[in-house]
Design a protein around this motif. Structure first.
Motif, short mmCIF file in Angstrom:
data_model
loop_
_atom_site.label_atom_id
_atom_site.label_comp_id
_atom_site.label_asym_id
_atom_site.label_seq_id
_atom_site.Cartn_x
_atom_site.Cartn_y
_atom_site.Cartn_z
N PHE A 1 80.01 20.45 32.80
CA PHE A 1 79.59 19.41 33.13
C PHE A 1 79.68 19.24 31.29
CE2 PHE A 1 76.04 16.89 32.46
CZ PHE A 1 75.54 16.87 33.49
N PHE A 2 79.53 19.82 30.55
CA PHE A 2 79.27 19.44 29.46
C PHE A 2 80.10 19.21 28.45
CE2 PHE A 2 74.79 20.48 30.34
CZ PHE A 2 74.43 19.40 29.75
N GLY A 3 81.56 20.12 28.69
CA GLY A 3 82.92 20.03 27.97
C GLY A 3 82.67 20.58 26.97
N ALA A 4 81.62 21.70 26.83
CA ALA A 4 81.31 22.76 25.37
C ALA A 4 80.20 23.85 25.60
CB ALA A 4 80.15 21.23 24.46
N PRO A 5 80.94 24.13 24.40
CA PRO A 5 79.81 26.13 25.05
C PRO A 5 78.27 25.93 24.89
CG PRO A 5 81.69 26.01 22.42
CD PRO A 5 81.18 24.14 23.17
N ILE A 6 78.02 27.08 25.94
CA ILE A 6 76.28 26.87 26.06
C ILE A 6 75.54 27.92 25.80
CG2 ILE A 6 75.30 26.93 27.93
CD1 ILE A 6 77.20 24.07 28.12
N GLN B 1 65.29 23.26 35.39
CA GLN B 1 66.26 22.48 36.52
C GLN B 1 64.96 20.20 35.48
OE1 GLN B 1 68.27 22.75 38.70
NE2 GLN B 1 67.03 24.76 38.65
N THR B 2 64.55 20.80 35.37
CA THR B 2 64.09 19.11 34.13
C THR B 2 64.82 19.09 33.05
OG1 THR B 2 62.07 18.97 35.55
CG2 THR B 2 62.05 17.72 33.47
N MET B 3 64.52 20.34 32.41
CA MET B 3 65.56 20.08 31.28
C MET B 3 67.04 20.45 31.29
SD MET B 3 65.68 21.13 27.74
CE MET B 3 63.75 21.06 27.91
N ASP B 4 67.69 20.59 32.66
CA ASP B 4 69.20 20.17 32.94
C ASP B 4 69.43 18.18 33.01
OD1 ASP B 4 69.23 22.77 32.43
OD2 ASP B 4 69.75 22.84 34.57
N ILE B 5 68.60 18.17 33.98
CA ILE B 5 68.47 16.03 33.69
C ILE B 5 68.62 15.50 32.37
CG2 ILE B 5 67.01 14.74 35.13
CD1 ILE B 5 66.28 15.80 37.04
N CYS B 6 67.44 16.78 31.22
CA CYS B 6 67.15 16.00 30.38
C CYS B 6 68.71 16.11 29.01
CB CYS B 6 66.18 16.25 29.44
SG CYS B 6 63.93 15.79 29.98
N LEU B 7 68.86 16.85 29.13
CA LEU B 7 70.37 17.55 28.70
C LEU B 7 71.29 16.60 29.42
CD1 LEU B 7 69.23 20.65 27.87
CD2 LEU B 7 69.85 19.36 26.28
N GLY B 8 71.46 16.98 30.30
CA GLY B 8 72.62 16.21 31.20
C GLY B 8 73.02 14.65 31.37
N THR B 9 71.43 14.22 31.26
CA THR B 9 71.50 12.78 31.34
C THR B 9 71.37 12.42 29.95
OG1 THR B 9 70.49 12.25 33.22
CG2 THR B 9 70.27 10.18 32.13
N THR B 10 70.89 12.50 28.57
CA THR B 10 71.31 12.54 27.62
C THR B 10 72.76 12.13 27.34
OG1 THR B 10 68.75 12.87 27.71
CG2 THR B 10 70.76 12.38 25.19
N HIS B 11 73.33 13.43 27.38
CA HIS B 11 74.42 13.26 27.62
C HIS B 11 75.83 12.50 27.89
CE1 HIS B 11 78.52 15.64 27.43
NE2 HIS B 11 79.08 15.41 28.77
N ARG B 12 74.82 11.90 28.99
CA ARG B 12 76.25 10.96 29.70
C ARG B 12 76.05 9.86 29.16
NH1 ARG B 12 78.46 11.26 34.78
NH2 ARG B 12 76.60 9.06 35.12
N ILE B 13 74.93 9.57 28.71
CA ILE B 13 74.81 8.25 28.19
C ILE B 13 74.68 8.22 26.35
CG2 ILE B 13 72.50 6.74 27.05
CD1 ILE B 13 70.54 8.03 29.66
#
Length: 339
Positions: free
Chosen positions: A183-188, A141-153
């Motif tokens: 969420f990301f609009g990209a391949p995972i 969950q913490t890694m998802d926040i790091c990736l998700g928030t950085t993506h948005r910023i």
């Protein structure tokens, strides 16, 4: 000493709890947090307790995409003074460099670095994340926040020039891949060596949205005067380099010294002055990653040996017996136990 992180890093947690109608009070008390603290962005919280809180909440609330949901409530303002610094950057490359150098202001256990080129995607660069803890703990969950928030910023800063090519997850995700792709609009790509965003190379050269030359000059002077990471030692730079190049031919002392612009003997001497060695840093990274992969992914032993830079699977077996007193297979079966 306990590693701390600003409460702004989980801004949105309470909103998500309200939205899914889950009362987190008992969990907050268990991990030593108050509701008031979570509303104070600049409050310092134990990073390990935050990581554990998020994992426990995701399990008890049956909310596997908790990290992504929290990210939807976050923006550049969670970074405090660092947000002003990023908005002064001349290019997106400088945004990444500033973040890598000054992320300790948000939390000294959070590390971001640029790997150019991306080893996974053509014509792309890799923005790598690491969450440093004193001992192992699930970090999905913490890694998802790091990736998700950085993506948005980054998407906000680069605006129409933002192009995310792929996302790497260093674990087997609890939520569906469809949730991540939405969420990301990209391949995972799951069960990868590290958590990372892979951006098209052209993004690096774009000017951030709202970049201000006057603000940039003031920010650079302010940083030079008041903000230098006291923990950014040579050992930290070696760790960053090894975290990226551990499995490649560049993951040796000579190559890493060259990356840092040092003679190998000079590197060895500087590490000794910090109370460590190149071999010790490399061994500790392997130890951490072995447990993470065995407990969080279905990875095959031969593949894990390759990722950790071992020449053969038997070397992996010898290492896990030295670290944990058991074989890799036994270690996987011991998931969740105190080691």
């Amino acid at each position: 000493m306990t590693t701390m992180v600003h409460a702004s890093g989980i801004r949105g947690y309470l909103d998500v709890m309200q939205h899914i109608d889950f009362d987190p009070q008992s969990l907050l008390e268990y991990y030593g947090f108050t509701v008031e603290e979570l509303y104070q962005d600049d409050a310092w919280l134990s990073q390990r307790s935050v990581v554990d809180l998020l994992e426990s909440t995701a399990a008890q609330a049956k909310c596997p995409d908790l990290g992504l949901r929290i990210s939807n409530h976050q923006d550049i303002s969670i970074l405090g003074v660092l947000s002003v610094i990023l908005q002064s950057a001349e290019s997106m490359r400088q945004v990444i460099e500033y973040t890598s150098e000054y992320l300790f202001l948000h939390g000294p256990g959070l590390v971001m670095s640029l790997n150019d080129p991306s080893p996974l995607i053509d014509d792309a660069v890799e923005i790598v994340f690491e969450i440093r803890l004193d001992d192992y703990a699930p970090q999905r969950q913490t890694m998802d926040i790091c990736l998700g928030t950085t993506h948005r910023i980054f998407k906000w800063l680069a605006a129409e020039h933002y192009e995310l090519k792929a996302v790497s997850l260093p674990h087997n995700p609890l939520a569906s891949l469809a949730e991540y792709q939405r969420f990301f609009g990209a391949p995972i790509h799951i069960n990868q060596e590290r958590g990372a965003l892979h951006l098209h190379r052209s993004v690096l050269h774009r000017q951030p949205h709202g970049s201000n030359a006057a603000l940039r000059e003031m920010a650079q002077d302010y940083l030079a005067r008041y903000f230098r990471n006291p923990k950014e030692q040579i050992s930290s730079s070696v760790r960053k380099a090894l975290r990226i190049h551990l499995a490649s031919a560049r993951g040796n002392k000579i190559q890493v010294a060259d990356m840092l612009g040092l003679h190998p003997r000079t590197l060895q001497r500087k590490l000794a002055s910090e109370g460590t060695t190149f071999e010790e840093i490399k061994d500790n990274i392997r130890k951490e990653m072995a447990l993470q992969y065995l407990w969080e992914t279905p990875i095959q032993m031969s593949q894990l040996a390759d990722i950790l830079g071992f020449s053969e699977q038997s070397a992996l077996s010898r290492a896990t017996k030295r670290w944990y007193g058991m074989s890799p297979k036994a270690l996987r079966l011991a998931k969740g136990q105190t080691l």
